[in-house]
Design an enzyme around this catalytic site. Structure first.
Site, mmCIF file in Angstrom:
data_model
loop_
_atom_site.group_PDB
_atom_site.id
_atom_site.type_symbol
_atom_site.label_atom_id
_atom_site.label_comp_id
_atom_site.label_asym_id
_atom_site.label_seq_id
_atom_site.Cartn_x
_atom_site.Cartn_y
_atom_site.Cartn_z
ATOM 1 N N VAL A 65 44.316 46.752 28.918
ATOM 2 C CA VAL A 65 44.868 45.450 29.307
ATOM 3 C C VAL A 65 45.093 44.570 28.081
ATOM 4 C CG1 VAL A 65 44.498 43.371 30.676
ATOM 5 C CG2 VAL A 65 43.797 45.591 31.580
ATOM 6 N N VAL A 84 40.884 36.950 32.466
ATOM 7 C CA VAL A 84 41.240 37.782 33.625
ATOM 8 C C VAL A 84 40.374 39.045 33.629
ATOM 9 C CG1 VAL A 84 43.614 36.953 33.794
ATOM 10 C CG2 VAL A 84 43.113 38.916 32.341
ATOM 11 N N ALA A 85 39.218 38.986 32.956
ATOM 12 C CA ALA A 85 38.350 40.162 32.843
ATOM 13 C C ALA A 85 37.229 40.100 33.865
ATOM 14 C CB ALA A 85 37.799 40.257 31.415
ATOM 15 N N ARG A 86 36.082 39.527 33.478
ATOM 16 C CA ARG A 86 34.939 39.375 34.362
ATOM 17 C C ARG A 86 34.362 37.970 34.168
ATOM 18 N NH1 ARG A 86 36.708 42.967 36.690
ATOM 19 N NH2 ARG A 86 35.815 44.983 37.270
ATOM 20 N N ASP A 129 40.807 33.540 36.181
ATOM 21 C CA ASP A 129 41.075 34.311 37.392
ATOM 22 C C ASP A 129 39.792 34.881 37.987
ATOM 23 O OD1 ASP A 129 42.852 35.593 39.304
ATOM 24 O OD2 ASP A 129 42.393 37.485 38.283
ATOM 25 N N GLU A 189 31.813 35.007 43.118
ATOM 26 C CA GLU A 189 33.102 34.959 43.805
ATOM 27 C C GLU A 189 32.912 35.111 45.311
ATOM 28 O OE1 GLU A 189 35.729 37.814 42.018
ATOM 29 O OE2 GLU A 189 35.822 36.713 40.130
ATOM 30 N N HIS A 207 41.089 35.612 41.671
ATOM 31 C CA HIS A 207 40.980 37.032 41.285
ATOM 32 C C HIS A 207 42.234 37.803 41.703
ATOM 33 C CE1 HIS A 207 37.731 40.203 40.213
ATOM 34 N NE2 HIS A 207 38.929 40.617 39.846
ATOM 35 N N LEU A 208 43.370 37.373 41.149
ATOM 36 C CA LEU A 208 44.664 37.965 41.493
ATOM 37 C C LEU A 208 45.166 38.949 40.446
ATOM 38 C CD1 LEU A 208 46.567 34.799 42.809
ATOM 39 C CD2 LEU A 208 45.323 36.516 44.136
ATOM 40 N N GLY A 209 44.333 39.321 39.473
ATOM 41 C CA GLY A 209 44.806 40.141 38.366
ATOM 42 C C GLY A 209 45.512 41.420 38.784
#
Length: 615
Positions: A223, A301-303, A327, A332, A351-353
């Protein structure tokens, strides 16, 4: 010890097998490890990891098959929505039961009729599910990367392979990272909300340009690389930090590999793409933010857990961080009153990655292929565990397995610089002939120690060589044949990392490599050599290595500092070149010393260098 005979070298592609005395058939055992040794009959090829892991489907349950099921085909339960392309692949090979929204009770009731289970993130596959399967469940497929909802230990104990789909959403995640980057820079979300509320605030939402700005990518894997390509197209100067990144691949993209310190202090934008591991947990904290350029902007956009969310709020309030685009979150979904989510300078998405039509179809195909391959008995590169190790092999190699992983973990922590690890050599000294010892298990555990601390991949016998190759790490094996009794499988193991700098220069041996050596003594792994220095310290807890002038009182000086800070010393060993010259002190400690304690050790006049290592 007798002098060694000439060295026999093997590459990591060769599969050495257990000696005849360890290949005898054994009754099923409760002793298991997430690695699998292969029986003698399969010398010509690596065995199917799940073919013998569970009873055949026809004998696992006495209940009648579901209506419409084809006799002789395995049954796959799809418990959460899966793309049509993946379902089509599954239906060609197996009886497919799509039952979405099952309660835990319903899942346990169904699972004894299924050979494989496919889930996303919403279904918890715990020990109770594996126990309810009665031994029939052979594969669990996670349609995505994370496997937090699957009990890996229980899966392994019940001989069930777990596979995931780690690559299909790469482009989607990278595109979402760029979308957040640009939306944040131009205040898109805030301006949109303002205009929809009936306001026209052009002056309030003046953004910043991306051209000529420096973007630091932390985690230069799949990524991160794709984000870099797209950011270059936006005219940004891209730098990256990743200890395993290939310098050649970075140069091909036009990215400069730098140290973590340089990435933190020079970037205008920082994009996070590393896994959540103990080493990366809350990596961006108050200390890290204090090093950053004032006005830096953060994208994640990872963790969620790689950022200390409370520290980020403080950095935003103080102006150190101008904006953040997130994200992912530590919890969550986040609480409705989450200060970070509600902050006016933060852009957020749920969380739309991986949430594109194309990515969802790709994940469906990837997980379907992995599950089908596993049911056929093929080795899966995306396996995150592997079934039982025969008890007789495990009992002999168990202490050496622990030693191998700890040597790998210790060696990688000694590496410094931004060039990454490219070449690792493992040396085994043994009185056994090459065909009488299976070293795949040991090589896999060394690879696990080298890679797992800063990677989201779970390394095991199934995927160790693939994982190393994927990261550009070439692992070779060398055998030193000793005279003596072959009853003990291995005398010592050495790990050599070539062409790297070291945080602890004394770990560089005469050959210019980081070198660590270990032995098993009374069933306990010991570190016996660092660079050119002989030591002897148990590899338990954590370790402090100090290079010092060899003079009286050094052990007492260091021990006093640790004692004053209530850090318990478990073992201590000193290796020296010659009296009154230089020496290396290896100190095993039960607790992690504070930074202040380590600073005090470094301030002892005779200590020239030191390093703290977590084992």
């Amino acid at each position: 010890m007798a002098a060694p005979s000439p060295t026999t070298a093997t590459t990591h592609h060769r599969a050495l097998l257990p000696s005849p005395r360890t290949r005898a058939a054994a009754a099923p055992s409760a002793v298991r490890l997430p690695l699998r040794a292969q029986p003698h009959a399969q010398r010509a090829r690596l065995a199917a990891p799940v073919a013998a892991a569970a009873p055949a489907a026809s004998t696992a349950s006495t209940e009648s098959p579901a209506a419409g099921a084809v006799a002789g085909k395995p049954t796959v339960l799809v418990a959460e929505k899966l793309g049509a392309a993946g379902l089509a692949l599954l239906q060609e090979f197996a009886n497919v039961d799509c039952s979405y929204g099952l309660s835990p009770e319903d899942l346990r009731a169904k699972i004894s009729l299924c050979d494989a289970l496919i889930v996303r993130s919403g279904t918890k596959v715990g020990r109770d599910v594996f126990e309810a399967s009665g031994g029939r469940l052979r594969v669990v497929g996670r349609a995505g990367v994370g496997i937090d909802n699957v009990d890996l230990a229980a899966a392994t104990e019940h001989g069930c392979l777990v596979v995931n789909a780690p690559t299909a959403n790469t482009v989607a995640a990278a595109e979402h990272g760029i979308a957040l980057l640009t939306a944040m820079a131009r205040n898109i979300a805030q301006a949109d909300a303002s205009l929809k509320a009936g306001q026209w605030q052009r002056n309030k939402y003046v953004g910043v340009s991306l051209v000529g700005k420096t973007l630091a990518i932390l985690g230069f894997g799949k990524v991160g690389s794709e984000v870099a390509r797209r950011a270059k197209g936006l005219g940004m100067h891209v730098i990256a930090h990743d200890p395993y990144a290939s310098a050649d691949r970075a140069r091909a993209i036009g990215v400069e590999l730098v140290s973590m310190e340089e990435a933190m202090t020079t970037a205008d934008f920082i994009s996070l793409h590393m896994p959540l591991t103990p080493a990366t947990n809350k990596m961006l904290n108050d200390e890290a933010f204090a090093k950053m350029k004032k006005g830096v902007r953060i994208i994640n956009v990872a963790r969620g857990g790689v950022i200390d969310e409370e520290a980020l709020v403080r950095a935003l309030d103080s102006g150190i961080v101008a904006q953040a685009a997130l994200d992912v979150f530590t919890k969550e979904p986040p609480a409705p009153d989450n200060k970070l989510v509600l902050h006016e300078n933060v852009t957020v998405t749920p969380h739309l990655g991986a949430s594109t039509v194309e990515a969802q179809e790709g994940v469906a195909i990837e997980i379907a292929e992995a599950v089908i391959g596993a049911l056929k008995g093929e080795l899966a590169a995306s396996a995150v565990n592997a079934p039982m190790v025969p008890a007789e092999v495990l009992s002999e190699l168990a202490p050496f397995v622990v030693l191998a992983e700890k040597l790998g973990r210790l060696a990688v922590q000694l590496v410094a610089g931004s060039g990454g690890i490219k070449s690792v050599k493992v040396t085994y000294a043994s009185a056994r002939a090459p065909d009488d010892l299976d070293t795949r298990l040991l090589r896999a555990m060394i690879t696990k120690g080298l890679i797992e601390p800063i990677s989201s991949v779970f390394v095991n016998l199934v995927n160790a060589d693939f994982t190393a190759k994927q990261r550009g790490v070439r692992i070779t094996e060398e055998r030193i044949l000793l005279d003596g009794s072959p009853e003990t499988p291995i005398d010592y193991i050495q790990v050599h990392i070539a062409n790297v700098e070291s945080k602890f220069p004394s770990a560089i041996s005469e050959t210019g490599e980081i070198t660590v050596e270990g032995r098993v003594k009374d069933g306990v792994p010991h570190l016996t050599k660092v660079g050119a220095f002989q030591v002897d310290v148990s590899l338990e807890g954590s370790l402090i290595l100090c290079r010092q002038v060899d003079q009286p009182g050094m052990i007492g000086s260091v021990g006093s500092v640790l004692g004053e800070e209530n850090v318990n010393v478990s073992f201590m060993s000193v290796g020296r070149i010659a009296p009154r010259k230089h020496a290396v002190m290896a100190i095993g400690v039960d607790e992690e010393p504070s930074k202040g304690t380590l600073t005090k050790i470094g301030e002892i006049p005779a200590i020239e260098e030191f390093v703290f290592l977590k084992l």
